[in-house]
Motif scaffolding. Structure first.
Motif, PDB file in Angstrom:
ATOM      1  N   THR A 398       1.207  -1.162  -0.127  1.00 20.17           N
ATOM      2  CA  THR A 398       0.013  -0.530  -0.019  1.00 20.17           C
ATOM      3  C   THR A 398       0.929   1.191   0.165  1.00 20.17           C
ATOM      4  O   THR A 398       1.569   1.089   0.630  1.00 20.17           O
ATOM      5  CB  THR A 398      -1.378   0.270   1.138  1.00 20.17           C
ATOM      6  OG1 THR A 398      -0.069   0.524   2.015  1.00 20.17           O
ATOM      7  CG2 THR A 398      -1.879  -1.415   1.290  1.00 20.17           C
ATOM      8  N   SER A 399       0.171   2.113  -0.271  1.00 19.84           N
ATOM      9  CA  SER A 399       1.238   3.853  -0.782  1.00 19.84           C
ATOM     10  C   SER A 399       0.181   4.460  -0.112  1.00 19.84           C
ATOM     11  O   SER A 399      -0.296   5.683  -0.972  1.00 19.84           O
ATOM     12  CB  SER A 399       1.965   3.560  -1.949  1.00 19.84           C
ATOM     13  OG  SER A 399       2.395   4.928  -2.011  1.00 19.84           O
ATOM     14  N   ASP A 405       2.109   1.937   6.380  1.00 16.75           N
ATOM     15  CA  ASP A 405       1.366   0.981   5.165  1.00 16.75           C
ATOM     16  C   ASP A 405       2.377  -0.035   5.173  1.00 16.75           C
ATOM     17  O   ASP A 405       2.625  -0.889   6.112  1.00 16.75           O
ATOM     18  CB  ASP A 405       2.150   1.889   3.251  1.00 16.75           C
ATOM     19  CG  ASP A 405       1.496   2.394   3.447  1.00 16.75           C
ATOM     20  OD1 ASP A 405       0.721   3.186   2.641  1.00 16.75           O
ATOM     21  OD2 ASP A 405       2.470   3.928   2.825  1.00 16.75           O
TER      22      ASP A 405
END
Length: 418
Positions: A398-399, A405
């Motif tokens: 994820t970002s 994240d």
């Protein structure tokens, strides 16, 4: 050409093998962007880590038709559901994980994942320069911080970016990292020594850097050479300039020299006319696919051929201009903002989407054309940065830029495979 190369003596080292789990997620409803009908002839574009820099750089009005459809962080390998908070305790190994599993959490932008031959993995953290070691799922143990590279981190998209592991890693344990300094982007060979980093050796430097469009994806091709996606650093004139490393895909040896057979003589340039390449992957036919982060209109999936011009900044998306290569598929920027890509065991291309907060599955044919793309995981994990198919699982990062994240393992069915 503004780059340097050095030979490296590499020390044999062991890898730390430790634990985790893997795991399945709900998929979003399919959406159909436009797909090309050729064999990858035509277009431009580029990819970047965020869409913050989309509006920078001028371009002529695209002629393609509109595509339809709709710091310091905690380190945690805990098994958890998608909504679970960050934990710093190691997971209890499971022999056969089924659902979605968080392999690592509390990350400050996990930009790239590189899987080692023993099934463990390295993860680059863009904002801190840390490289983390993630054990092979189910092996027992805990993740660790292997070390930190000497990055210069400023606002925007620079920092520690791509990682790549060569095929001969077992015999010669060295991996490669792309990162930003105060003057350029560069690539270093990094020895791997008993779970920690050795002294990095810069093998290639002088790649333009800017606040946005720093490129950064690196990967070893089937030919054993290192391919490098670069950005035009916000200067659109660099993409069409064969005297610049910006806005290109490069092909170099592990020592940083231009690879034999490159299309422009002794130049490291493999293809040009890119805005900001963020994803590189090969299929079973040894064809190179690249994701392209467009400016305001279209994001792209391109089939890369040596010496070809993908058009930026003259065109964005499909233009039907014989001077440039059109994308195989394109999306409105609201649905994509592509980053890492992978080719699955089913032969489809899987694309991580940042702004689109999804994984897109793109079936591709023997002739290089694309079938109808489908959209998966829409909104489930927020922005998705990187993607890898690992055995019968898919790993995504994820970002969301919240220092929380994650690296998550899912069954392939979560992204529409098989």
């Amino acid at each position: 050409m503004p780059h340097s190369s050095r030979s490296i003596g590499r020390a044999l080292s062991g890898c730390v093998v430790v634990a985790l789990l893997t795991a399945a997620c709900s998929t979003g409803g399919p959406s159909a962007p436009s797909v090309g009908t050729g064999t990858g002839a035509g277009g431009n574009g580029g990819t970047s880590g965020t869409e913050a820099g989309r509006g920078s750089g001028a371009t002529s009005a695209p002629t393609a038709t509109a595509a339809p459809s709709s710091g310091t962080s905690a380190l945690s390998p805990t098994a958890t559901t998608p909504a679970a908070p960050t934990s710093t305790r190691p997971a209890t190994p499971q022999a056969t994980p089924q659902g979605p599993t968080t392999l690592l959490s509390g990350l400050d932008i996990a930009w790239s994942v590189a899987v080692l031959p023993d099934g463990s993995a390295l993860v680059s953290e863009r904002n801190t320069g840390r490289i983390l070691h993630v054990p092979k799922p189910g092996s027992g143990g805990a993740s660790s911080v292997a070390g930190r590279l000497p990055i210069t981190r400023t606002e925007g998209e620079g920092g520690l970016l791509g990682l790549a592991v060569p095929a001969d890693f077992d015999a010669d344990p060295v991996f490669y990292a792309y990162y930003s300094t105060d003057s350029d982007n560069r690539i270093a060979a990094v020895p791997w020594r008993d779970g920690t980093l050795g002294e990095p050796v810069v093998i290639f430097s002088g790649i333009p850097r800017g606040r946005y469009h720093n490129g950064g994806r690196i990967a070893f091709g089937p030919d054993g050479y290192l391919y490098v996606g670069t950005g035009e650093a916000g200067d659109t004139s660099l993409s069409q300039n064969l005297g610049s490393l910006g806005g290109k895909i490069l092909r170099i040896t592990p020592d940083g020299d231009p690879a034999p057979g490159n299309p422009f003589g002794g130049s490291p340039i493999w293809s040009l006319g890119h805005r900001n390449v963020q994803g590189l992957a090969w299929d079973s036919r040894k064809r190179l696919w690249a994701s392209e982060f467009g400016q305001n209109t279209f994001d792209e999936l391109n089939l890369i051929e040596p010496g070809k011009n993908y058009g930026w900044p003259e065109v964005e998306g499909r233009a039907g201009n014989p001077d440039f290569v059109d994308p195989v598929a394109q999306w409105p920027t609201s649905e994509m903002s592509p980053s890492g890509i992978a080719v699955g065991p089913d032969g489809a291309v899987y694309m991580a989407a940042l702004r689109g907060q999804s994984v897109w599955r793109v079936p591709v044919g023997a002739d290089g054309t694309a079938g109808t793309p489908t959209r998966h995981l829409q909104g489930t994990y927020g922005r998705i940065r990187d993607i890898h198919c690992v055995g019968d699982r898919v790993w995504i990062t994820t970002s969301n830029n919240d220092r929380a994240d994650r690296l998550i393992s899912l069954p392939l069915s979560a992204v529409g495979a098989g």
